[in-house]
Design a protein around this motif. Structure first.
Motif, mmCIF file in Angstrom:
data_model
loop_
_atom_site.group_PDB
_atom_site.id
_atom_site.type_symbol
_atom_site.label_atom_id
_atom_site.label_comp_id
_atom_site.label_asym_id
_atom_site.label_seq_id
_atom_site.Cartn_x
_atom_site.Cartn_y
_atom_site.Cartn_z
ATOM 1 N N SER A 161 37.325 27.114 48.348
ATOM 2 C CA SER A 161 36.396 27.404 49.439
ATOM 3 C C SER A 161 36.308 28.904 49.753
ATOM 4 O O SER A 161 35.664 29.288 50.719
ATOM 5 N N ALA A 162 36.939 29.739 48.953
ATOM 6 C CA ALA A 162 36.933 31.186 49.193
ATOM 7 C C ALA A 162 36.903 31.935 47.865
ATOM 8 O O ALA A 162 37.785 32.735 47.564
ATOM 9 N N LEU A 163 35.885 31.683 47.063
ATOM 10 C CA LEU A 163 35.814 32.271 45.726
ATOM 11 C C LEU A 163 35.778 33.800 45.717
ATOM 12 O O LEU A 163 36.407 34.412 44.856
ATOM 13 N N PRO A 164 35.074 34.453 46.658
ATOM 14 C CA PRO A 164 35.145 35.921 46.658
ATOM 15 C C PRO A 164 36.574 36.423 46.872
ATOM 16 O O PRO A 164 36.974 37.419 46.274
ATOM 17 N N ALA A 165 37.354 35.734 47.689
ATOM 18 C CA ALA A 165 38.748 36.136 47.916
ATOM 19 C C ALA A 165 39.567 36.025 46.632
ATOM 20 O O ALA A 165 40.450 36.847 46.385
ATOM 21 N N LEU A 166 39.275 35.022 45.802
ATOM 22 C CA LEU A 166 39.972 34.891 44.526
ATOM 23 C C LEU A 166 39.669 36.082 43.633
ATOM 24 O O LEU A 166 40.572 36.654 43.009
ATOM 25 N N SER A 167 38.425 36.492 43.574
ATOM 26 C CA SER A 167 38.063 37.657 42.755
ATOM 27 C C SER A 167 38.753 38.920 43.242
ATOM 28 O O SER A 167 39.232 39.726 42.449
ATOM 29 N N ILE A 168 38.816 39.095 44.551
ATOM 30 C CA ILE A 168 39.481 40.270 45.123
ATOM 31 C C ILE A 168 40.972 40.229 44.807
ATOM 32 O O ILE A 168 41.569 41.234 44.406
ATOM 33 N N TYR A 169 41.589 39.065 44.973
ATOM 34 C CA TYR A 169 43.018 38.906 44.687
ATOM 35 C C TYR A 169 43.310 39.221 43.223
ATOM 36 O O TYR A 169 44.216 39.995 42.909
ATOM 37 N N LEU A 170 42.522 38.667 42.317
ATOM 38 C CA LEU A 170 42.742 38.884 40.890
ATOM 39 C C LEU A 170 42.517 40.345 40.502
ATOM 40 O O LEU A 170 43.250 40.899 39.676
ATOM 41 N N SER A 171 41.529 40.987 41.097
ATOM 42 C CA SER A 171 41.265 42.400 40.799
ATOM 43 C C SER A 171 42.424 43.280 41.256
ATOM 44 O O SER A 171 42.838 44.206 40.551
ATOM 45 N N GLY A 172 42.966 42.981 42.429
ATOM 46 C CA GLY A 172 44.119 43.737 42.920
ATOM 47 C C GLY A 172 45.340 43.556 42.034
ATOM 48 O O GLY A 172 46.063 44.513 41.741
ATOM 49 N N LEU A 173 45.549 42.327 41.580
ATOM 50 C CA LEU A 173 46.689 42.072 40.702
ATOM 51 C C LEU A 173 46.490 42.708 39.333
ATOM 52 O O LEU A 173 47.454 43.139 38.703
ATOM 53 N N MET A 174 45.240 42.781 38.870
ATOM 54 C CA MET A 174 44.970 43.446 37.605
ATOM 55 C C MET A 174 45.396 44.915 37.697
ATOM 56 O O MET A 174 46.034 45.445 36.788
ATOM 57 N N PHE A 175 45.085 45.555 38.801
ATOM 58 C CA PHE A 175 45.495 46.943 39.000
ATOM 59 C C PHE A 175 47.018 47.055 38.975
ATOM 60 O O PHE A 175 47.581 47.935 38.332
ATOM 61 N N GLU A 176 47.697 46.169 39.697
ATOM 62 C CA GLU A 176 49.159 46.194 39.728
ATOM 63 C C GLU A 176 49.749 45.977 38.332
ATOM 64 O O GLU A 176 50.695 46.646 37.932
ATOM 65 N N ALA A 177 49.182 45.029 37.590
ATOM 66 C CA ALA A 177 49.675 44.744 36.239
ATOM 67 C C ALA A 177 49.442 45.939 35.315
ATOM 68 O O ALA A 177 50.306 46.273 34.497
ATOM 69 N N MET A 178 48.294 46.583 35.441
ATOM 70 C CA MET A 178 48.018 47.750 34.610
ATOM 71 C C MET A 178 49.040 48.845 34.881
ATOM 72 O O MET A 178 49.547 49.477 33.954
ATOM 73 N N ARG A 179 49.371 49.045 36.147
ATOM 74 C CA ARG A 179 50.354 50.069 36.509
ATOM 75 C C ARG A 179 51.720 49.709 35.923
ATOM 76 O O ARG A 179 52.365 50.534 35.289
ATOM 77 N N ASP A 180 52.157 48.461 36.116
ATOM 78 C CA ASP A 180 53.470 48.041 35.601
ATOM 79 C C ASP A 180 53.533 48.111 34.085
ATOM 80 O O ASP A 180 54.493 48.633 33.512
ATOM 81 N N LEU A 181 52.530 47.565 33.423
ATOM 82 C CA LEU A 181 52.559 47.498 31.966
ATOM 83 C C LEU A 181 52.440 48.885 31.330
ATOM 84 O O LEU A 181 53.027 49.139 30.282
ATOM 85 N N PHE A 182 51.695 49.781 31.974
ATOM 86 C CA PHE A 182 51.605 51.146 31.461
ATOM 87 C C PHE A 182 52.965 51.829 31.538
ATOM 88 O O PHE A 182 53.371 52.529 30.619
ATOM 89 N N HIS A 183 53.690 51.611 32.641
ATOM 90 C CA HIS A 183 55.016 52.228 32.769
ATOM 91 C C HIS A 183 56.008 51.648 31.772
ATOM 92 O O HIS A 183 56.899 52.354 31.306
ATOM 93 N N LEU A 184 55.851 50.375 31.438
ATOM 94 C CA LEU A 184 56.743 49.765 30.450
ATOM 95 C C LEU A 184 56.476 50.289 29.043
ATOM 96 O O LEU A 184 57.391 50.475 28.255
ATOM 97 N N ASN A 185 55.190 50.469 28.719
ATOM 98 C CA ASN A 185 54.818 50.874 27.370
ATOM 99 C C ASN A 185 53.519 51.683 27.422
ATOM 100 O O ASN A 185 52.436 51.130 27.222
#
Length: 110
Positions: free
Chosen positions: A58-82
């Protein structure tokens, strides 16, 4: 006055999907590798995707926002790892955002 942009703050907490059982760990990401706690696949794993779609039905825009924020976090973490041969920005977008609720092709909008 400095011309450099400030470093963005932390993104959302990767605590979803919130579905839990007594016998298995949740399908949430394990940082900094961004593997699923329950099945070890790259997060969001197929089960996490299904559970996230149900949780945010019932909150599809919130899912997109959540996933986009996590993508940023994952990019930061994974870049630091390798930093030399980690996933590309396109691979990260496909993994985190492209499967979500707003995935219409740009070519089909005309």
């Amino acid at each position: 006055m400095s011309s450099q942009l400030q470093t963005p703050g932390a993104g959302p907490t990767p605590d979803r999907p919130r579905y839990r059982t007594q016998t298995t760990p949740p399908h949430t990401p394990l940082r900094p590798t961004w593997a699923c706690r329950a099945c070890g696949q790259a997060w969001p794993c197929p089960q996490a995707r299904l559970l996230l779609k149900v949780e945010y039905e019932s909150a599809l825009p919130a899912l997109s926002i959540y996933l986009s924020g996590l993508m940023f976090e994952a990019m930061r973490d994974l870049f630091h790892l390798n930093p030399h041969d980690g996933p590309s920005p396109q691979e990260m977008f496909d993994r985190f955002v492209a499967w979500g609720p707003f995935r219409r092709s740009i070519l089909k909008q005309r």
